[in-house]
Design a protein around this motif. Sequence first.
Motif, mmCIF file in Angstrom:
data_model
loop_
_atom_site.group_PDB
_atom_site.id
_atom_site.type_symbol
_atom_site.label_atom_id
_atom_site.label_comp_id
_atom_site.label_asym_id
_atom_site.label_seq_id
_atom_site.Cartn_x
_atom_site.Cartn_y
_atom_site.Cartn_z
ATOM 1 N N SER A 1 -32.274 5.259 51.638
ATOM 2 C CA SER A 1 -32.267 5.415 50.187
ATOM 3 C C SER A 1 -32.479 6.867 49.795
ATOM 4 O O SER A 1 -33.099 7.638 50.534
ATOM 5 C CB SER A 1 -33.389 4.571 49.555
ATOM 6 O OG SER A 1 -33.223 3.198 49.833
ATOM 7 N N LEU A 2 -31.960 7.195 48.641
ATOM 8 C CA LEU A 2 -32.210 8.485 48.017
ATOM 9 C C LEU A 2 -32.316 8.275 46.517
ATOM 10 O O LEU A 2 -31.692 7.347 45.972
ATOM 11 C CB LEU A 2 -31.074 9.475 48.295
ATOM 12 C CG LEU A 2 -31.004 10.158 49.657
ATOM 13 C CD1 LEU A 2 -29.718 10.981 49.754
ATOM 14 C CD2 LEU A 2 -32.217 11.028 49.894
ATOM 15 N N ARG A 3 -33.074 9.134 45.856
ATOM 16 C CA ARG A 3 -33.105 9.118 44.393
ATOM 17 C C ARG A 3 -32.676 10.488 43.893
ATOM 18 O O ARG A 3 -33.316 11.496 44.191
ATOM 19 C CB ARG A 3 -34.490 8.781 43.851
ATOM 20 C CG ARG A 3 -34.456 8.553 42.338
ATOM 21 C CD ARG A 3 -35.800 8.165 41.768
ATOM 22 N NE ARG A 3 -36.697 9.292 41.604
ATOM 23 C CZ ARG A 3 -37.703 9.335 40.733
ATOM 24 N NH1 ARG A 3 -37.928 8.290 39.946
ATOM 25 N NH2 ARG A 3 -38.484 10.394 40.664
ATOM 26 N N LEU A 4 -31.600 10.486 43.155
ATOM 27 C CA LEU A 4 -31.106 11.708 42.545
ATOM 28 C C LEU A 4 -31.722 11.872 41.165
ATOM 29 O O LEU A 4 -31.960 10.895 40.455
ATOM 30 C CB LEU A 4 -29.584 11.679 42.431
ATOM 31 C CG LEU A 4 -28.815 11.403 43.732
ATOM 32 C CD1 LEU A 4 -27.307 11.488 43.455
ATOM 33 C CD2 LEU A 4 -29.214 12.347 44.830
ATOM 34 N N SER A 5 -31.953 13.114 40.803
ATOM 35 C CA SER A 5 -32.474 13.437 39.476
ATOM 36 C C SER A 5 -31.520 14.380 38.771
ATOM 37 O O SER A 5 -30.817 15.161 39.422
ATOM 38 C CB SER A 5 -33.848 14.113 39.586
ATOM 39 O OG SER A 5 -34.777 13.305 40.259
ATOM 40 N N CYS A 6 -31.520 14.310 37.473
ATOM 41 C CA CYS A 6 -30.702 15.223 36.673
ATOM 42 C C CYS A 6 -31.518 15.627 35.455
ATOM 43 O O CYS A 6 -31.840 14.784 34.607
ATOM 44 C CB CYS A 6 -29.404 14.562 36.263
ATOM 45 S SG CYS A 6 -28.364 15.587 35.199
ATOM 46 N N VAL A 7 -31.858 16.902 35.403
ATOM 47 C CA VAL A 7 -32.651 17.429 34.297
ATOM 48 C C VAL A 7 -31.728 18.145 33.325
ATOM 49 O O VAL A 7 -30.873 18.941 33.737
ATOM 50 C CB VAL A 7 -33.722 18.406 34.811
ATOM 51 C CG1 VAL A 7 -34.538 18.952 33.654
ATOM 52 C CG2 VAL A 7 -34.624 17.722 35.823
ATOM 53 N N ALA A 8 -31.927 17.868 32.062
ATOM 54 C CA ALA A 8 -31.163 18.548 31.026
ATOM 55 C C ALA A 8 -32.039 19.609 30.382
ATOM 56 O O ALA A 8 -33.152 19.325 29.938
ATOM 57 C CB ALA A 8 -30.708 17.549 29.973
ATOM 58 N N SER A 9 -31.538 20.811 30.343
ATOM 59 C CA SER A 9 -32.269 21.890 29.686
ATOM 60 C C SER A 9 -31.445 22.397 28.507
ATOM 61 O O SER A 9 -30.227 22.504 28.598
ATOM 62 C CB SER A 9 -32.553 23.030 30.665
ATOM 63 O OG SER A 9 -31.352 23.542 31.199
ATOM 64 N N GLY A 10 -32.112 22.657 27.428
ATOM 65 C CA GLY A 10 -31.412 23.168 26.266
ATOM 66 C C GLY A 10 -30.692 22.111 25.452
ATOM 67 O O GLY A 10 -30.005 22.426 24.481
#
Length: 127
Positions: free
Chosen positions: A15-24
């Motif tokens: 398993s893996l968990r991907l993250s996506c951060v939004a800036s601005g």
Amino acid sequence: QLQASGGGWVQAGGSLRLSCVASGRTTNDVAVGWFRQAPGKEREGVSCTAPNGGNTVYADFAKGRFTFSRDKAKNTVYLQMNSLKSEDTAVYYCAAGALEDVTIVQALAHPDYMDDWGKGTLVTVSS
């Protein structure tokens, strides 16, 4: 600006968990999708979530194995990937889009409908 992370090398079945951060920007009021591109293949949709806590649609290969989630306070979305297979090896991208007059099902099938893309994160699944 979107930035995906969390990729890496994993054995098949892992398993893996991907993250996506939004800036601005906030992603709460737009559609958010996960897409992937394997070597020599076109970019394809993995999941797409409607704005403001709406429903999520998944590609057939992702159903039952991948799960989208969101942390509004952190302006971050996630893709939990379980039971990974070698064919899941790809660069994974998160994307956002207003999707005016476009459904999330259409966006999943046609990534060009998304208008804000982050840099991808490489997932390698070893068999």
